[in-house]
Design a protein around this motif. Structure first.
Motif, PDB file in Angstrom:
ATOM      1  N   GLY A 196       0.798  -1.215   0.000  1.00 52.31           N
ATOM      2  CA  GLY A 196       0.000   0.000   0.000  1.00 52.31           C
ATOM      3  C   GLY A 196       0.830   1.263   0.000  1.00 52.31           C
ATOM      4  N   ARG A 197       2.105   1.143   0.240  1.00 56.32           N
ATOM      5  CA  ARG A 197       2.908   2.350   0.412  1.00 56.32           C
ATOM      6  C   ARG A 197       3.109   3.105  -0.890  1.00 56.32           C
ATOM      7  NH1 ARG A 197       5.988  -1.854  -0.387  1.00 56.32           N
ATOM      8  NH2 ARG A 197       7.983  -1.684  -1.490  1.00 56.32           N
ATOM      9  N   ARG A 200      -1.855   2.230  -5.828  1.00 56.99           N
ATOM     10  CA  ARG A 200      -3.181   2.802  -5.634  1.00 56.99           C
ATOM     11  C   ARG A 200      -4.236   1.859  -6.204  1.00 56.99           C
ATOM     12  NH1 ARG A 200      -1.951   8.417  -5.076  1.00 56.99           N
ATOM     13  NH2 ARG A 200       0.269   8.731  -5.497  1.00 56.99           N
ATOM     14  N   PHE A 441      -6.356  10.947  -1.155  1.00 56.98           N
ATOM     15  CA  PHE A 441      -5.690   9.812  -1.787  1.00 56.98           C
ATOM     16  C   PHE A 441      -6.644   8.903  -2.554  1.00 56.98           C
ATOM     17  CE2 PHE A 441      -1.597   9.478   0.974  1.00 56.98           C
ATOM     18  CZ  PHE A 441      -1.005  10.416   0.143  1.00 56.98           C
ATOM     19  N   THR A 442      -7.901   8.831  -2.138  1.00 55.61           N
ATOM     20  CA  THR A 442      -8.806   7.888  -2.783  1.00 55.61           C
ATOM     21  C   THR A 442     -10.242   8.373  -2.703  1.00 55.61           C
ATOM     22  OG1 THR A 442      -9.517   5.562  -2.854  1.00 55.61           O
ATOM     23  CG2 THR A 442      -9.122   6.511  -0.688  1.00 55.61           C
ATOM     24  N   GLY A 456      -4.855  11.845   3.307  1.00 51.56           N
ATOM     25  CA  GLY A 456      -3.475  11.481   3.573  1.00 51.56           C
ATOM     26  C   GLY A 456      -2.995  12.001   4.903  1.00 51.56           C
ATOM     27  N   ARG A 484      -4.934   4.775   1.856  1.00 49.18           N
ATOM     28  CA  ARG A 484      -4.471   4.606   0.492  1.00 49.18           C
ATOM     29  C   ARG A 484      -5.631   4.276  -0.459  1.00 49.18           C
ATOM     30  NH1 ARG A 484      -0.797   6.655  -2.174  1.00 49.18           N
ATOM     31  NH2 ARG A 484       0.973   5.840  -0.986  1.00 49.18           N
ATOM     32  N   THR A 485      -6.492   3.357  -0.077  1.00 40.80           N
ATOM     33  CA  THR A 485      -7.623   2.975  -0.926  1.00 40.80           C
ATOM     34  C   THR A 485      -8.745   2.422  -0.051  1.00 40.80           C
ATOM     35  OG1 THR A 485      -8.265   1.689  -2.887  1.00 40.80           O
ATOM     36  CG2 THR A 485      -6.785   0.631  -1.322  1.00 40.80           C
ATOM     37  N   THR A 498      -3.866   0.965   3.680  1.00 42.55           N
ATOM     38  CA  THR A 498      -3.134   2.116   4.198  1.00 42.55           C
ATOM     39  C   THR A 498      -1.733   2.190   3.618  1.00 42.55           C
ATOM     40  OG1 THR A 498      -2.073   1.081   6.130  1.00 42.55           O
ATOM     41  CG2 THR A 498      -4.390   1.713   6.349  1.00 42.55           C
ATOM     42  N   THR A 499      -1.112   3.346   3.828  1.00 42.48           N
ATOM     43  CA  THR A 499       0.230   3.579   3.297  1.00 42.48           C
ATOM     44  C   THR A 499       1.303   2.842   4.087  1.00 42.48           C
ATOM     45  OG1 THR A 499       0.388   5.570   4.653  1.00 42.48           O
ATOM     46  CG2 THR A 499      -0.382   5.834   2.389  1.00 42.48           C
TER      47      THR A 499
END
Length: 858
Positions: A196-197, A200, A441-442, A456, A484-485, A498-499
Motif C-alpha cells: 500500500g505504500r 493505488r 488519496f482515494t 493522507g 491509500r484505498t 493504508t500507506t
C-alpha cells in the motif's frame, strides 16, 4: 617469496587506485555541470542511467575483489613473518647438531631422498624447509596428517579466489555421490503483507467474501470471515496494478518487467484471470509494454469487452485491448508526467479519463484514433497532483487532489466569441469542495450516489451525500499510516488499505481493526522459535514483529530507535535477541515485550545473533570483523562478555555452533571460512582439516563442504544471501538474489546440484528459516517487504547419514579425487544484479564499503 607478495601488493594498490578514480568520474562528471543520475538526464536519456548503473556495479565488484586480494596478501606476509622464526626455533630445539650434519651429508651425497614438504596452517600458507619427510615425521608428528590433505579436499572458486573444502571421512569416494532433488517440496501456504505504500486502487471485495490485493509477485484472495487465503501465482515479477471486471469474477493484473539472472530484461504483461478457478484466461501485451504496467481498467458500457493499459515508459503509452482476442485496438502517447489513475466512462466505452501530475485528460477513441482534451482549471488553483477520480450518477467526474479538494468536472459549451467559430466544448471545474487536510488519496462510490473519500495527512475517511454534503467521518490510528484505498463491503462495512501496508476492516460506528499487516521497508532479520510455531522479523522500518505461523497473524510489534538486521531465539524460548544497525543489541522478553538486557559491540551493524545449543553462550557477529561471545545465565536474562573471536579480514556474514557447543564455524564477506574453539578462549583453529568431521547444531553458513552444490556456476559470492538446513538434516533451503527460494537435498557437496525452485518474491530474498517441526519454511523478501510461508510437503524416511552411507557403500576406492573447481574462475563478473523495483536504493546493505576495516587493521 616476500618479493612476490610485495609485487602483488603494488599491483593491487595501483589497480585499486585506478578503479576508485574511475568510479569518482562516473558519479561526478564534469561535463555541463550535470550529474548522470539527475531526473532531467534520466528523462532525456532513458538508457544512460541503467548503463551507468551496470558500469558502476561492475567496478564496485572489481574493487571488492581487489581489496580481498590485498587483505589476503597482507595476511600471508604476516603469517610468514610469524611462522618462520618459530619453525627455526623448533628445529634447533629438537634436532641435535649430529642430526643436522647427517641430514646435510645426505643432501650433499644424493638428492633422491630430498623432500619438499608443505606445512599448511590454512588453505594457502606455505613454508618449504629442505628436511626429509622422515625427519619431519619424527620432529612434529601432528604435521603428518597434512601430507595427503590435498587428496582429501576439493576447491571451489568464487570470483577467482580458491576456497578449500575438506571431505569428511565418512565419504569414501566423492565422485560416487549422487545429487538428486529432494523428495520434499514446497507449497505456498500464507502471504504476510500488503503493498500500500506506493500503489493505488489495489484492494477489491468479491461476492465470494474475499478481499483481493497484491504484494510482491502474488495476488492474494483473502476470505475475511473464514480467514483463509488463495493465491494467483502466474506473475514473474512484482505486480503493480489490479482491477475488477464488471462481472465481479474476472480480474486483470499487471506486472513490472524486471531482469533475469543474466541482467536481461523480462517482458511485462497483463494477465486476465478467473478469480474462482485462478485460471489465466488471457495474456495481454507480452513484449509490447516498456518497463512495466502501471495502470489497468476494464470498460463498463459494453460489459468489459475492452481493457485499457498504461505502461511505465517515458511517454506512459495508453493502449486499448480486446479482452477476448488479446489484440491491441488503439494506442497513443499519454504524457511524460506521472499518471495515477485511468478509467472508462461507465456510459460510453469510447471515452477514457486519465489523471496525474498537474493534469486531467479526457480522451475520445474513434476509428482507432485518440483525441485528447485537457481539463481547464480556470479561476481555481491548479494542484500539483490529481490523485484519483470517480464518476457520479449524473455523469460528472469527481477528482481528489493534493490540495485536499474534491473537484467536480463537467462539459461546458465552447466560448465562440473568445475561441472562434470552430471551438469545441471543454471540460471545466463546476464545483470545488474542501474535503481533507492534505491530499485526497482515494475516492469510492457507493450505491445510491454517496461518496467516500480518504485523506493522507489527516488520515480521515469521510462519507459524502450525492450533492457532496459531509455526513459522517472517522480517523484511522496513526500507526497504520494514511488512507491509500477504500473498498465497500456492504454499504456499511469497509476495507481500508493504508500507506503502512495494512488492511483495516470496520465501520464508522465501531472503528477499524487490522486484518492484514506487514513491514514497510527492507527486511533482513528472521528467526523461528525453538518449540512453538511463532517467528520474529525485523528490518529497516525499525519494527520488531512477532508472528503466529499457525493462526497467520501478528501477535505484537514494537518500534526501536534503530533498525534491526538479525535476530535469534534463546533455546529455552523465553527471550529473543535482536541485533541493530549501530552495533547495539537487545534481548526482549516474549511475554512482556520488555528489554531484559542490552549491550553494544563496536559501532558497526550486526549481522548474526546465534545461541549455543544449550543456551549457555551467545555469539554476536559484527561488520567490524569480530565475533563477540557472551556467557548467558538466568534463563537468557543476564549476559557477561566471555571473549572475542579475532581473525576475519572482512565483516561476519554467517556463523553456526557445533552440537557440543564448543566450536563455531563462521563465514565473512571475503568468502573466508574459519573455525573457533570457544571453550579454549575463542581460539582460532589454524588447521581447518581437523574440523571436517565436526557435527553442527545448525547450518546457516553459505560456504562449507556440505552446501557447496547450492552455488550456481559463475556466482560472484553475493548471489546467495542466506540458507538454512532443516532440523531433520534432510534438506537445505536457499535464498538468492534473483527472487527465488531453492530446496536442495542435504548434504549438497557437488556442483550443479538439482533443486526445486519457487517464485513469489519480487525482490532479493534476504532470509529463510524452517519452523521448529520442519512443517513450514519462511522466506523473507528485501524491498518487496513480503513474508512467504511455505508448507513442506512429502519427504520422510532416512536421515542424511543413511543417505551418505548408501551413496558411498558401493565404493571400493580409498583414494579421493584431485581437487577440482566447482565454480568458474571469473575474477570480475560484470553481470547486472537483479533490480529492486521498490526504490533505487543499494541492493544489499553489506555491499558498500565491503572491506572497511582491512587496511587500517593490516
Amino acid at each position: 617469496m616476500l618479493d612476490e607478495f610485495y609485487t602483488i601488493l603494488q599491483n593491487v594498490g595501483e589497480k585499486l587506485q585506478c578503479n576508485c578514480f574511475s568510479i569518482i568520474q562516473c558519479q561526478h562528471p564534469e561535463s555541463d555541470g550535470k550529474r548522470y543520475f539527475s531526473l532531467q538526464s534520466s528523462a532525456e536519456f532513458p538508457d544512460r542511467a541503467s548503463m551507468m548503473e551496470v558500469r558502476l556495479q561492475a567496478q564496485e565488484d572489481e574493487i571488492t575483489l581487489l581489496k580481498s586480494s590485498l587483505a589476503d596478501a597482507l595476511r600471508r606476509i604476516r603469517l610468514h613473518d610469524q611462522l618462520l622464526p618459530l619453525l627455526k626455533q623448533q628445529l634447533i630445539c629438537f634436532l641435535s647438531h649430529d642430526t643436522v650434519r647427517s641430514i646435510n651429508r645426505k643432501q650433499n651425497k644424493t638428492k633422491k631422498n630430498t623432500y619438499t614438504h608443505t606445512l599448511t596452517k590454512g588453505p594457502e600458507r606455505r613454508i618449504k624447509p629442505l628436511v626429509s619427510a622422515e625427519k619431519i615425521h619424527r620432529i612434529k608428528p601432528k604435521m603428518v596428517s597434512t601430507l595427503s590433505h590435498n587428496k582429501m579436499s576439493i576447491k571451489m572458486f568464487i570470483r577467482g579466489r580458491p576456497i578449500t573444502m575438506y571431505i569428511p571421512t565418512n565419504i569414501h569416494n566423492y565422485e560416487d555421490l549422487k545429487m538428486e532433488p529432494p523428495s520434499e517440496r514446497l507449497e505456498l501456504d500464507w502471504v504476510y503483507g500488503y503493498r500500500g505504500r506506493d500503489c493505488r486502487a489495489n484492494l477489491y471485495f468479491l461476492p465470494t467474501g474475499e478481499a483481493v490485493y497484491f504484494i510482491a509477485c502474488v495476488v492474494v484472495l483473502y476470505h475475511i470471515n473464514n480467514r483463509t487465503q488463495r493465491h494467483y501465482q502466474k506473475h514473474t515479477d512484482c505486480v503493480r496494478c489490479l482491477t475488477l471486471h464488471p462481472d465481479k469474477v474476472r480480474m486483470a493484473s499487471g506486472q513490472m518487467s524486471g531482469v533475469d539472472k543474466d541482467g536481461k530484461p523480462l517482458q511485462p504483461c497483463v494477465h486476465i484471470w478467473d478469480s474462482i478457478t485462478l485460471v489465466t484466461l488471457q495474456q495481454i501485451g507480452l513484449g509490447t509494454f516498456q518497463r512495466g504496467v502501471g495502470l489497468v481498467a476494464f470498460s463498463f458500457a459494453d460489459s468489459g469487452a475492452f481493457l485499457c493499459v498504461i505502461d511505465e515508459s517515458n511517454e506512459h503509452m495508453l493502449s486499448v485491448w480486446d479482452c477476448n482476442k488479446g489484440t491491441k485496438h488503439a494506442e497513443v502517447k499519454n504524457t511524460n508526467e506521472a499518471v495515477f489513475a485511468v478509467e472508462f466512462n461507465p456510459s460510453e466505452s469510447a471515452n477514457i479519463i486519465t489523471c496525474g501530475k498537474s493534469h486531467v485528460y479526457f480522451w475520445t477513441l474513434s476509428a482507432g484514433q485518440f483525441t485528447k482534451k485537457q481539463g481547464i482549471f480556470g479561476k481555481y488553483k491548479k494542484p500539483k497532483f490529481i490523485q484519483c477520480f470517480v464518476f457520479s450518477l449524473t455523469g460528472d467526474v469527481l477528482t481528489g487532489d493534493s490540495e485536499g479538494n474534491i473537484l467536480t468536472w463537467g462539459k461546458s459549451a465552447a466560448d465562440v466569441k473568445t475561441l472562434g467559430k470552430g471551438a469545441k466544448e471543454t471540460f471545466q471545474i463546476m464545483k470545488q469542495t474542501r474535503a481533507h487536510e492534505g491530499s485526497v488519496f482515494t475516492l469510492c462510490s457507493l450505491q445510491g450516489g454517496s461518496l467516500l473519500s480518504g485523506g493522507g495527512k489527516d488520515r480521515k475517511i469521510v462519507r459524502w451525500s450525492a450533492d457532496l454534503a459531509p455526513e459522517r467521518e472517522c480517523e484511522i490510528p496513526e500507526k497504520y499510516g494514511a488512507v491509500r484505498t477504500i473498498a465497500d463491503v456492504d454499504g456499511e462495512e469497509l476495507l481500508v488499505g493504508t500507506t503502512r501496508n495494512a488492511i483495516l476492516r470496520g465501520t464508522f460506528s465501531d472503528g477499524f481493526v487490522a486484518i492484514v499487516q506487514g513491514h514497510v521497508d527492507e527486511m533482513w532479520g528472521l528467526a523461528t522459535h525453538p518449540s512453538q510455531s511463532i517467528f520474529i522479523t525485523c528490518g529497516h522500518d525499525r519494527q520488531v514483529c512477532l508472528w503466529n505461523a499457525e493462526e497467520h497473524k501478528l501477535d505484537w510489534c514494537i518500534t526501536l530507535e534503530d533498525y534491526g538486521l538479525c535476530a535469534g531465539f534463546c533455546p529455552n524460548g523465553s527471550v529473543v535477541s535482536v541485533g541493530l544497525s549501530t552495533g547495539r543489541w537487545m534481548v526482549l522478553d516474549l511475554r512482556t515485550r520488555e528489554v531484559v538486557s542490552e549491550s553494544t559491540d563496536g559501532n558497526e551493524q550486526l549481522s548474526v545473533m546465534r545461541y549455543s545449543p544449550d543456551g549457555s553462550f551467545l555469539a554476536v557477529g559484527s561488520h567490524d570483523n569480530f565475533i563477540y561471545i557472551y556467557n548467558v545465565t538466568e534463563s537468557g536474562r543476564r549476559y557477561t562478555r566471555f571473549g572475542k573471536c579475532n581473525g576475519h579480514s572482512s565483516f561476519i556474514t554467517h556463523l553456526d555452533w557445533s552440537k557440543d557447543g564448543k566450536y563455531i564455524m563462521s563465514n565473512s564477506g571475503d568468502y573466508e571460512i574459519l573455525y573457533w574453539d570457544i571453550a579454549a578462549g575463542c581460539k582460532l583453529l589454524r588447521n581447518r582439516f581437523e574440523s571436517k568431521d565436526r557435527e553442527w547444531a545448525s547450518y546457516t553458513c553459505v560456504l562449507g563442504f556440505h552446501v557447496m552444490g547450492v552455488w550456481m556456476e559463475g556466482s560472484d559470492g553475493t548471489d546467495i544471501n542466506a540458507l538454512c538446513r532443516s532440523h531433520s538434516e534432510r534438506v537445505v533451503a536457499v535464498a538468492d538474489d534473483f527472487c527465488k527460494v531453492h530446496l536442495f537435498q542435504y548434504p549438497c557437496p557437488k556442483p550443479k546440484a538439482p533443486s526445486h525452485k519457487y517464485e513469489g518474491h519480487g525482490s532479493h530474498v534476504t532470509n529463510v528459516c524452517f519452523t521448529h517441526s520442519d512443517s513450514h519454511l519462511l522466506s523473507m523478501g528485501g524491498k518487496d517487504t513480503c513474508i512467504l510461508q511455505w508448507r513442506v510437503m512429502g519427504g520422510g524416511g532416512g536421515d542424511r547419514r543413511e543417505r551418505l552411507a548408501s551413496a558411498t557403500s558401493t565404493s571400493t576406492s580409498t583414494s579421493s579425487p584431485e581437487p577440482q573447481p566447482l565454480l568458474s574462475q571469473e575474477p570480475f563478473l560484470a553481470k547486472k544484479k537483479l533490480q529492486k523495483h521498490i526504490s533505487p536504493e543499494p541492493q544489499k546493505s553489506f555491499k558498500p564499503s565491503i572491506f572497511r576495516g582491512i587496511l587500517s587493521r593490516s
